[in-house]
Scaffold this active site. Structure first.
Site, PDB file in Angstrom:
ATOM      1  N   LYS A  47     -12.580   5.020   2.281  1.00 59.15           N
ATOM      2  CA  LYS A  47     -11.207   3.852   1.304  1.00 59.15           C
ATOM      3  C   LYS A  47     -10.946   3.209   3.304  1.00 59.15           C
ATOM      4  O   LYS A  47     -10.392   4.446   3.781  1.00 59.15           O
ATOM      5  CB  LYS A  47     -10.450   4.892   0.798  1.00 59.15           C
ATOM      6  N   ASP A  72      -9.384  -1.152  -0.197  1.00 62.54           N
ATOM      7  CA  ASP A  72      -8.529  -0.887  -0.717  1.00 62.54           C
ATOM      8  C   ASP A  72      -6.903  -2.015  -0.141  1.00 62.54           C
ATOM      9  O   ASP A  72      -6.651  -2.019   0.213  1.00 62.54           O
ATOM     10  CB  ASP A  72      -7.474   0.681  -0.904  1.00 62.54           C
ATOM     11  N   LYS A 121      -5.471  -3.984  -2.237  1.00 62.22           N
ATOM     12  CA  LYS A 121      -4.886  -4.643  -3.472  1.00 62.22           C
ATOM     13  C   LYS A 121      -4.221  -5.922  -3.769  1.00 62.22           C
ATOM     14  O   LYS A 121      -3.295  -6.343  -3.885  1.00 62.22           O
ATOM     15  CB  LYS A 121      -3.291  -3.649  -4.119  1.00 62.22           C
ATOM     16  N   ASP A 141      -2.356 -12.189  -6.189  1.00 64.03           N
ATOM     17  CA  ASP A 141      -1.821 -13.707  -6.257  1.00 64.03           C
ATOM     18  C   ASP A 141      -1.827 -14.738  -7.007  1.00 64.03           C
ATOM     19  O   ASP A 141      -2.903 -13.983  -8.206  1.00 64.03           O
ATOM     20  CB  ASP A 141      -2.193 -14.449  -4.391  1.00 64.03           C
ATOM     21  N   THR A 188       2.448   4.528  -8.149  1.00 67.40           N
ATOM     22  CA  THR A 188       3.093   5.694  -7.925  1.00 67.40           C
ATOM     23  C   THR A 188       4.598   5.529  -7.964  1.00 67.40           C
ATOM     24  O   THR A 188       4.720   6.937  -8.205  1.00 67.40           O
ATOM     25  CB  THR A 188       2.346   6.795  -7.865  1.00 67.40           C
ATOM     26  N   ARG A 225      -5.379  13.320   3.914  1.00 71.20           N
ATOM     27  CA  ARG A 225      -5.676  14.356   4.817  1.00 71.20           C
ATOM     28  C   ARG A 225      -6.105  15.618   4.806  1.00 71.20           C
ATOM     29  O   ARG A 225      -6.278  16.344   5.442  1.00 71.20           O
ATOM     30  CB  ARG A 225      -3.812  14.703   4.932  1.00 71.20           C
TER      31      ARG A 225
HETATM   32  O1  C5P Z   1      -3.462  12.156   2.420  1.00 76.73           O
HETATM   33  P1  C5P Z   1      -3.460  11.902   0.437  1.00 76.73           P
HETATM   34  O2  C5P Z   1      -4.725  12.497  -0.168  1.00 76.73           O
HETATM   35  O3  C5P Z   1      -2.205  12.211   0.043  1.00 76.73           O
HETATM   36  O4  C5P Z   1      -4.387   9.902   0.911  1.00 76.73           O
HETATM   37  C1  C5P Z   1      -4.139   9.770  -0.239  1.00 76.73           C
HETATM   38  C2  C5P Z   1      -4.546   8.012   0.019  1.00 76.73           C
HETATM   39  O5  C5P Z   1      -4.212   7.274  -1.706  1.00 76.73           O
HETATM   40  C3  C5P Z   1      -4.122   7.384   0.906  1.00 76.73           C
HETATM   41  O6  C5P Z   1      -4.554   6.447   1.225  1.00 76.73           O
HETATM   42  C4  C5P Z   1      -3.111   6.863   0.077  1.00 76.73           C
HETATM   43  O7  C5P Z   1      -2.478   5.757   0.325  1.00 76.73           O
HETATM   44  C5  C5P Z   1      -3.751   6.294  -1.484  1.00 76.73           C
HETATM   45  N1  C5P Z   1      -3.217   6.513  -2.590  1.00 76.73           N
HETATM   46  C6  C5P Z   1      -1.655   7.300  -3.710  1.00 76.73           C
HETATM   47  N2  C5P Z   1      -1.529   7.146  -4.447  1.00 76.73           N
HETATM   48  C7  C5P Z   1      -1.414   6.285  -4.836  1.00 76.73           C
HETATM   49  C8  C5P Z   1      -2.292   5.014  -4.526  1.00 76.73           C
HETATM   50  C9  C5P Z   1      -2.983   5.113  -3.832  1.00 76.73           C
HETATM   51  O8  C5P Z   1      -1.761   8.107  -2.670  1.00 76.73           O
HETATM   52  N3  C5P Z   1      -0.778   6.333  -6.151  1.00 76.73           N
END
Ligand code: C5P
Length: 230
Positions: A33, A60, A62, A65, A116, A207
């Site tokens: 992503k 991603d 999003k 517009d 979220t 992560r």
């Molecule tokens: O490092 P981690 O697993 O927390 O990363 C989650 C990814 O998903 C990040 O790119 C974050 O921006 C994205 N994301 C999220 N929660 C959301 C929408 C997107 O963690 N509701």
């Protein structure tokens, strides 16, 4: 593995660390992503490099517009050859239909419902009286009626959305943490197995893989936990 379930979030400030991480992974084991930060810094050239190595990309960005501008942005994104793109469902029916009309090939078009990070008070601030859950369902249904392929949703929402939107609707779920992983800044998390069981189609994981001492091993371990082996 023909359809890896894990989408690794490349949340990096530029191309070099993103490419270095991708070199340690394998396109048979995951998709990648690329979000607003990395794409703004590194541009389409990075996507080309990643795709040359065989990776499929969820871009991603999003989009949100007026319908014509969103449709043109979707067209441009699709022309980059990416696997998946997304728009905000809050852009409304006309925008979703325009986006759907613009994305004609194999690229999957997803919608984001309610971020979220937004709770009931944040929705009230912008004049929305419905609860986040009601809004998520409302927007997922609207996206589906407009022909959008699926939504990005929290793992807590997948069971309801799977019930309401059927088996073919694609549910992409971030906020995933293996049992032994640090929560980082995520609060309501779910394990990879539980998220798939509750109806997720694909898991976005950042992560726990990108910051692992051995990212490939972390990815292999998660794939083993969910029974995905190449
Ligand atoms: O490092 P981690 O697993 O927390 O990363 C989650 C990814 O998903 C990040 O790119 C974050 O921006 C994205 N994301 C999220 N929660 C959301 C929408 C997107 O963690 N509701």
């Amino acid at each position: 593995m023909t359809d890896p379930k894990i989408i690794v979030a490349l949340d990096f400030p530029g191309a070099l660390p993103a490419l270095a991480l991708a070199r340690r992974l394998s396109p048979e084991l995951c998709r990648l992503k690329v979000g607003k930060e990395l794409f703004t810094a590194a541009g389409p050239g990075l996507l080309e490099e990643l795709m040359k190595s065989g990776f499929e990309i969820f871009l991603d960005l999003k989009f949100h517009d007026i319908p014509n501008t969103t449709a043109q942005a979707c067209r441009a994104a699709q022309s980059l050859g990416v696997w998946m793109i997304n728009v905000h469902a809050l852009g409304g029916r006309k925008m979703l239909e325009a986006a759907r009309g613009a994305v004609t090939g194999n690229t999957k078009l997803l919608a984001v419902t309610i971020l979220t990070s937004m709770g009931a008070e944040d929705l009230a601030d912008i004049g929305i009286a419905e609860s986040p859950e009601q809004m998520v369902l409302r927007l997922a249904r609207l996206a589906q009626v407009c022909g959008v392929d699926g939504v990005v949703c929290s793992a807590q929402e997948t069971r309801l959305l799977r019930e309401q939107c059927g088996d073919r609707f694609c549910l992409v779920t971030p906020g995933i943490r293996p049992l032994d992983a640090s929560l980082d800044d995520q609060s309501r998390v779910m394990t990879p197995e539980a998220a798939l069981r509750s109806g997720s189609s694909y898991l976005v994981i950042g992560r726990p893989i990108t910051k692992a001492a051995d990212p490939l091993q972390a990815l292999l371990d998660i794939n083993a936990q969910i029974g995905c082996v190449p």
